[in-house]
Design a protein around this motif. Structure first.
Motif, PDB file in Angstrom:
ATOM      1  N   ARG A   1       0.824  -1.208   0.000  1.00 52.15           N
ATOM      2  CA  ARG A   1       0.000   0.000   0.000  1.00 52.15           C
ATOM      3  C   ARG A   1       0.862   1.263   0.000  1.00 52.15           C
ATOM      4  N   ARG A   2       2.121   1.106   0.352  1.00 54.13           N
ATOM      5  CA  ARG A   2       3.075   2.225   0.408  1.00 54.13           C
ATOM      6  C   ARG A   2       2.549   3.352   1.315  1.00 54.13           C
ATOM      7  N   ASP A   3       1.893   2.957   2.390  1.00 55.83           N
ATOM      8  CA  ASP A   3       1.369   3.891   3.381  1.00 55.83           C
ATOM      9  C   ASP A   3       2.041   3.551   4.713  1.00 55.83           C
ATOM     10  N   PRO A   4       3.077   4.305   5.082  1.00 53.18           N
ATOM     11  CA  PRO A   4       3.805   3.936   6.299  1.00 53.18           C
ATOM     12  C   PRO A   4       2.932   3.957   7.554  1.00 53.18           C
ATOM     13  N   GLU A   5       1.919   4.809   7.582  1.00 54.45           N
ATOM     14  CA  GLU A   5       1.046   4.864   8.762  1.00 54.45           C
ATOM     15  C   GLU A   5       0.232   3.577   8.920  1.00 54.45           C
ATOM     16  N   ALA A   6      -0.034   2.891   7.824  1.00 54.11           N
ATOM     17  CA  ALA A   6      -0.763   1.620   7.907  1.00 54.11           C
ATOM     18  C   ALA A   6       0.068   0.550   8.612  1.00 54.11           C
TER      19      ALA A   6
END
Length: 139
Positions: free
Chosen positions: A17-22
Motif C-alpha cells: 500500500r506504500r502507506d507507512p502509517e498503515a
C-alpha cells in the motif's frame, strides 16, 4: 491473537500500500529496523519516517512476495522477492532474507533485512539483473 507468521504476512501485504502509517499498528514503540550494512532505525516514529522516504523513492511500485516463511516461536524468517520500479519502468525483483521478531502483544519488535546492495545498485542503474536472481521454482 495472530501468530507471529500471520503478523509478518500482514505486514508484508501492507507494504504494497506504500502507506507507512498503515504499518504503525504492527510495530512496537521501541522496534528496531535495519537493512544490514546501513544504520538501524529505532522506535516506531523513526521506522515509519524511513519507510515513508523509501516509498517516495519508488512511488509507482513496491511489493513484497514471500517465497518461503518459517517461524521458531516469536522469530519469523522470510525469503522474499522485493519489487521496486526502476527508472526505465520495469519492476524486477531483489532477493531478500528478513528476520522479524514478534512480541507477545503481536507487534514487531525487530525487523532485519539482508540483501545484496550491489545488486540493487545495478538494478537502479538499469542493468538486467535477471540472471543474478535465484529461481523460486520448486521443480
Amino acid at each position: 491473537m495472530s501468530s507471529p507468521i500471520e503478523v509478518v504476512r500482514e505486514f508484508c501485504a501492507l507494504m504494497e500500500r506504500r502507506d507507512p502509517e498503515a504499518l504503525r499498528p504492527l510495530l512496537a514503540n521501541n522496534a528496531v529496523y535495519q537493512n544490514v550494512g546501513m544504520p538501524a532505525f529505532t522506535g516506531v516514529d523513526a521506522i515509519v519516517e524511513n519507510l515513508g522516504a523509501q516509498f517516495s523513492m519508488f512511488p509507482d511500485a513496491y511489493a513484497f512476495e514471500i517465497v518461503n516463511i518459517a517461524a521458531d516461536g516469536p522469530v519469523v524468517l522470510t525469503e522474499r522477492l522485493d519489487y521496486i520500479q526502476t527508472p526505465n519502468g520495469t519492476k524486477p525483483a531483489i532477493p531478500v532474507m528478513g528476520t522479524f521478531v514478534v512480541g507477545d502483544d503481536g507487534k514487531i519488535t525487530r525487523w532485519t533485512d539482508y540483501f545484496d546492495l550491489n545488486l540493487t545498485i545495478k538494478l537502479l542503474q538499469g542493468e538486467d539483473i535477471s540472471a543474478l536472481v535465484p529461481s523460486t521454482s520448486t521443480t
